[in-house]
Design an enzyme around this catalytic site. Structure first.
Site, PDB file in Angstrom:
ATOM      1  N   CYS A 187     -54.127  11.310  17.391  1.00 27.47           N
ATOM      2  CA  CYS A 187     -55.055  11.137  16.324  1.00 27.47           C
ATOM      3  C   CYS A 187     -54.635  11.512  15.017  1.00 27.47           C
ATOM      4  O   CYS A 187     -54.024  12.490  14.899  1.00 27.47           O
ATOM      5  CB  CYS A 187     -56.258  12.094  16.675  1.00 27.47           C
ATOM      6  SG  CYS A 187     -57.521  12.154  15.200  1.00 27.47           S
ATOM      7  N   CYS A 190     -56.625  14.533  13.400  1.00 28.88           N
ATOM      8  CA  CYS A 190     -56.075  15.696  13.902  1.00 28.88           C
ATOM      9  C   CYS A 190     -54.570  16.160  13.506  1.00 28.88           C
ATOM     10  O   CYS A 190     -54.524  17.561  13.376  1.00 28.88           O
ATOM     11  CB  CYS A 190     -56.106  15.591  15.464  1.00 28.88           C
ATOM     12  SG  CYS A 190     -57.719  15.145  16.233  1.00 28.88           S
ATOM     13  N   ASP A 575     -26.632   1.181 -15.556  1.00 33.33           N
ATOM     14  CA  ASP A 575     -25.352   1.404 -15.939  1.00 33.33           C
ATOM     15  C   ASP A 575     -24.537   0.014 -15.674  1.00 33.33           C
ATOM     16  O   ASP A 575     -25.094  -0.663 -15.174  1.00 33.33           O
ATOM     17  CB  ASP A 575     -24.784   2.446 -15.142  1.00 33.33           C
ATOM     18  CG  ASP A 575     -23.201   2.901 -15.467  1.00 33.33           C
ATOM     19  OD1 ASP A 575     -22.977   2.649 -16.634  1.00 33.33           O
ATOM     20  OD2 ASP A 575     -22.462   3.023 -14.617  1.00 33.33           O
ATOM     21  N   ASP A 768     -24.065   4.503 -10.685  1.00 36.20           N
ATOM     22  CA  ASP A 768     -23.305   4.931  -9.714  1.00 36.20           C
ATOM     23  C   ASP A 768     -22.447   5.926  -9.693  1.00 36.20           C
ATOM     24  O   ASP A 768     -21.506   6.426  -9.086  1.00 36.20           O
ATOM     25  CB  ASP A 768     -22.388   3.779  -9.190  1.00 36.20           C
ATOM     26  CG  ASP A 768     -21.257   3.367 -10.090  1.00 36.20           C
ATOM     27  OD1 ASP A 768     -21.298   3.518 -11.171  1.00 36.20           O
ATOM     28  OD2 ASP A 768     -20.312   2.947  -9.477  1.00 36.20           O
ATOM     29  N   ASP A 772     -24.062   9.681 -14.110  1.00 35.10           N
ATOM     30  CA  ASP A 772     -25.032   9.182 -14.148  1.00 35.10           C
ATOM     31  C   ASP A 772     -26.222   9.944 -13.575  1.00 35.10           C
ATOM     32  O   ASP A 772     -27.196   9.757 -13.534  1.00 35.10           O
ATOM     33  CB  ASP A 772     -25.051   7.754 -13.440  1.00 35.10           C
ATOM     34  CG  ASP A 772     -24.370   6.729 -13.969  1.00 35.10           C
ATOM     35  OD1 ASP A 772     -24.099   6.492 -15.371  1.00 35.10           O
ATOM     36  OD2 ASP A 772     -23.758   5.675 -13.349  1.00 35.10           O
TER      37      ASP A 772
END
Length: 872
Positions: A187, A190, A575, A768, A772
């Site tokens: 449930c 629940c 970038d 990357d 960054d």
């Protein structure tokens, strides 16, 4: 030879004559190539590989990621915000009277975090404050900081209502996180109650129970010691629930036999009850008493277990659960002698509940099968050459495993023997198989399509890619978006409200009309509708499906929060190097301006660069090798710092370098004009300009199409780079990017991103590099290419395993589809429930319709949620 420096930073010239590939490089005059991510002059004369290196005078290599307890040098950059250390707000003043760290639970918006930080700094008691969005930490330096908590909570709640400010106690034991498996929880409502009760334990700082994965993530002091308390809480809410610590080395799927047996038991009870119900209907006209007996026996078969469970839960204080509500509704129907209705509704409810459970399990399995590629066993080669099958968790680095054609690569490793083609699409989404031979690295989860191979294990199961992907998906499912948290809170109010409405409907109209039977029946329909399972289940399952759909395409969402934020993105900032371009240097073309052919020109320059390890020099020699050109080692070579190379070859004196080199040797450049994107290397033979080469970073093939796809969503695209303006604009023009901002330092990128957010709205940043990371953490959504730096991947909300630009519009499409389907489920579930209530008050709805509004709607919402898995 002098070249322009272009790796994620502004052009630099350190006097070495080589291009520097560091992410952040300052002049140190040591004369060596530097590969540190952040390098400042320390005078030690050695290569530095620390991620964050400040001068300390010790003369040794530094590998600490951050140093908090020192006087910051003004030229060092903070690894969190990217600002110079003398301007950084992440490192708090050591002279302040008190410093306190708080955890901002449920913080889901980077822009909101910056607003909170600004408001908190305005408080008169506060000397300094900073919010690190990536870690959800608020650091405050203030007088009497303990008394600030209510005001901090008020500020944060006024900006983002779900945020909870929790002090991280000083001197407390180190907290740990443990994941438990919660078996037999059926449930969703629940599960939400269990999570709330567990989170209230004093030893627990956070707890999340993800119904879709049946996993409970608990953070606190020694969570394993709380197992008995957690078990008692779960059992008190739903009997039969078993809580066990998750074994990281074991497969995480439930056994099909257990699920089949449970469904079979329900099917038998439903079959017996349906047969007795049919008998009661057939006997009602001729044998009334026998009909009533058959109907009552049918009710016992169908609803006996539900009534007993309701009574058991009632004794534990669980009033508003579905068992109690269904029992109360059907027993009330029996009390007014409406036996057929009571049994029929219970039968319909049990059938709907069974179908709902099957739909949930199938959807859960479909999602987990898409991401759980962990092997149960591996084929280990023994010293005598024989093959032994062992559990995957027992394989250790250095072991040799046999991988047959058609097998999935079990663990990350290196090919030791054999050649084959590897299908990487299960991990990266890339459909083209790649060749693998001895020495090739292979990652787990990929499929060996042709030849037999033996691989040497490099990482154990818990560190291999298949486990990392699964953990990412499971952790992401535990990160709940705003709409999920709202629905959970709404469900706590919804059920008592509808039950109260049912009581009022039963009593108030009856006092005026005297028709108690009619209004009690109407009230019963309200009780059936009051169960919020369809609402509580449908939203998280939609987000879990979205996370699973992303993982199938090599897109790892780190949380429902980021998935939710992505659907509202108005601008995507990228970038250049490694994101839009491949991050390599390739010869684009050779242009002859004299009597030499293009190949002869390339051969001359390759001969000059024969001993160079510089990326541009390497690209020239590689290009010559690809064309099978003959190169000779020069009789003499002279390197002019910052300018280029002067070499003596059989053809004569050759100059290979930039304009400064040509001017120094008085080479006539009147007929030469730079027109192409990239770095141009000029070549002169015997004092006369012979031609030039164009070396450039290659734009990814899919970049242009990806940008065009983003524009279909009316998203503004922008590029931030430390490269030169000319190169950046050339890339922007070639790909169709809307805005280009060049020659930016790391801190400039963060400033520019804030400007773009102010103009357009929610911003996603894709990068990357190590530099960054501050921008990724500062964006509303940060995305990192899988081929990028670890720091960038760690700071990102989304990781594109393919490192392909196509993943950007794909992720946006998945996020928008997920948000739409989640909202569809909420609107559909509420609309049907409200409609049935109105029809009930008008006298047109019955209990059968109410059961459909409960279990039927829940099942439809589940089926709607898993549509995301099949979205193209």
């Amino acid at each position: 030879m002098s070249h322009e420096h272009k790796r994620n930073g502004s052009s630099l010239n350190c006097g070495s004559g080589h291009e520097h590939q560091e992410h952040n490089h300052t002049e140190c005059s040591c004369g060596h190539e530097h590969q540190a991510h952040n390098h400042e002059e320390c005078g030690c004369g050695h290569e530095h590989q620390a991620h964050n290196h400040e001068e300390c005078g010790c003369g040794h290599e530094h590998q600490a990621h951050t140093h908090e307890h020192f006087t910051p040098e003004p030229y060092a950059l903070c690894t969190v915000c990217g600002l110079p250390m003398d301007e950084c707000t992440c490192f708090l003043s050591q002279s302040a009277p008190d410093k306190q760290i708080y955890i901002l639970e449920n913080l889901g918006c980077a822009n909101c975090a910056s607003k909170m930080e600004a408001r908190i700094r305005e408080l008169p008691e506060v000397e300094d404050a900073s919010i690190i969005y990536a870690t959800k930490q608020l650091r405050v330096t203030a007088h009497q900081s303990e008394e600030l908590l209510p005001r901090l909570q008020e500020i944060c709640s006024s900006i983002e209502s779900e945020v909870k400010v929790v002090p991280r106690a000083k001197g407390s034991k180190e907290e740990s996180t443990v994941i438990f498996l919660v078996e037999n929880v059926d449930c969703a409502n629940c599960a939400a109650k269990m999570e709330q009760r567990i989170r209230a334990l004093p030893e627990v700082s956070s707890a999340t129970l993800t119904f879709a994965t049946k996993q409970l993530k608990v953070t606190g002091q020694t969570p394993l010691r709380l197992l008995s308390q957690i078990q008692d809480i779960c059992s008190s809410i739903e009997s039969g629930v078993i809580v066990t610590p998750r074994d990281s080395a074991a497969p995480r799927r439930e056994t099909p036999a257990k699920k089949t047996n449970g469904n079979l038991k329900d099917g038998i009870e439903i079959g017996i009850g349906a047969a007795l119900f049919a008998a009661g209907l057939l006997l009602q006209n001729s044998y009334a008493s026998a009909s009533v007996a058959a109907l009552l026996l049918s009710y016992v078969a169908l609803g006996g277990r539900i009534v007993l469970t309701a009574l058991k839960n009632l004794s534990k204080g669980q009033i508003f659960d579905e068992n109690f509500l269904m029992s109360l509704a059907t027993l009330a129907a029996i009390a007014i002698a409406d036996y057929k209705e009571a049994v029929g509704v219970m039968l319909f409810y049990r059938i709907g509940e069974l179908f709902e459970h099957i739909a949930v399990e199938r959807s859960r399995n479909q999602i987990m099968d898409a991401v759980d590629m962990r092997p149960e066993v591996v084929n280990l080669e023994m010293e005598d050459g024989s093959i032994q099958v062992i559990p995957a968790g027992e394989a250790q680095p250095g072991d040799i495993l046999l991988v047959r054609p058609g097998d999935r690569i079990p663990l990350d490793g290196t090919v030791a023997e054999g050649e084959s083609r590897i299908d990487t699409s299960p991990v990266t989404g890339e459909p083209v198989p790649v060749k693998a031979g001895p020495g090739s690295e292979v990652i787990s989860g990929c499929v060996n399509t042709s030849g037999q191979m033996k691989i040497r294990v490099e990482k154990p199961l818990e560190e291999s890619m298949v486990t990392r992907i699964l953990d990412s998906v499971e952790n992401a499912a535990a990160s709940k978006p705003k709409i999920d948290r709202f629905i959970t809170k709404f469900a706590r109010v919804y059920t008592p409200l509808v039950v109260g409405l049912a009581l009022g409907t039963a009593v108030i109209p009856s006092l005026f009309t005297g028709n108690w039977s009619h209004w009690i029946y109407t009230a019963i329909t309200f009780l059936v509708i009051s169960c919020p399972c369809a609402l509580v289940l449908s939203v998280p399952l939609a987000f879990f499906s979205g996370i699973g759909a992303g993982s199938k395409r090599g897109i790892l969402f780190k949380g429902g929060v980021s998935l939710e934020a992505m659907k509202n993105i108005k601008a995507i900032v990228m970038d250049k190097t490694g994101t839009i371009t491949k991050g390599n240097f390739v010869l684009q073309k050779a242009v002859s301006l004299g009597d030499l052919t293009e190949d002869e020109l390339l051969a001359l320059s390759a001969s000059c660069e024969l001993s160079s390890t510089h990326p541009i020099g390497t690209s020239i020699t590689n290009a010559a090798a690809e064309r099978n050109l003959s190169v000779v080692r020069p009789d003499a070579v002279k390197e002019l710092s910052g300018k280029g190379i002067c070499a003596v070859l059989p053809q004569g004196e050759v100059l290979c370098g930039n304009r400064k080199l040509m001017e120094e040797y008085h080479v006539d450049l009147s007929g030469y004009f730079k027109e192409d994107y990239g770095t141009e290397v000029l070549i002169a033979l015997n004092g006369k300009l012979a031609g030039y080469l164009v070396i450039a970073d290659t734009i990814k093939e899919e970049a242009k199409d990806a940008i065009q796809s983003l524009k279909k969503y009316h998203i503004t695209t922008a590029m931030l780079t430390g490269d030169s303006i000319g190169s950046a604009e050339a890339v922007g023009k070639a790909t169709g990017i809307d805005e280009v901002h060049a020659k930016l330092l790391p801190e400039d990128k963060l400033t520019k991103l804030k400007e773009i957010r102010k103009r357009h709205g929610g911003v996603m940043f894709v990068g990357d590099g190590i530099n960054d990371a501050p921008v990724l953490a500062g964006a509303d959504v940060g995305a990192a290419m899988g081929s990028g730096a670890d720091a960038a991947i760690e700071a990102a909300d989304v990781v594109f395993m393919t490192s392909s630009m196509e993943a950007i519009p794909q992720s946006i499409a998945i996020a928008k589809a997920t948000g739409t389907i989640a909202m569809q489920n909420v609107v559909f579930a509420l609309a049907i429930k409200i409609l049935v209530m109105i029809l009930g008050l008008a006298g047109y709805a019955n209990m059968w319709m109410a059961v459909f509004a409960d279990t039927g709607v829940a099942m439809l919402c589940v089926l709607n949620a898993i549509r995301i898995l099949y979205k193209k």
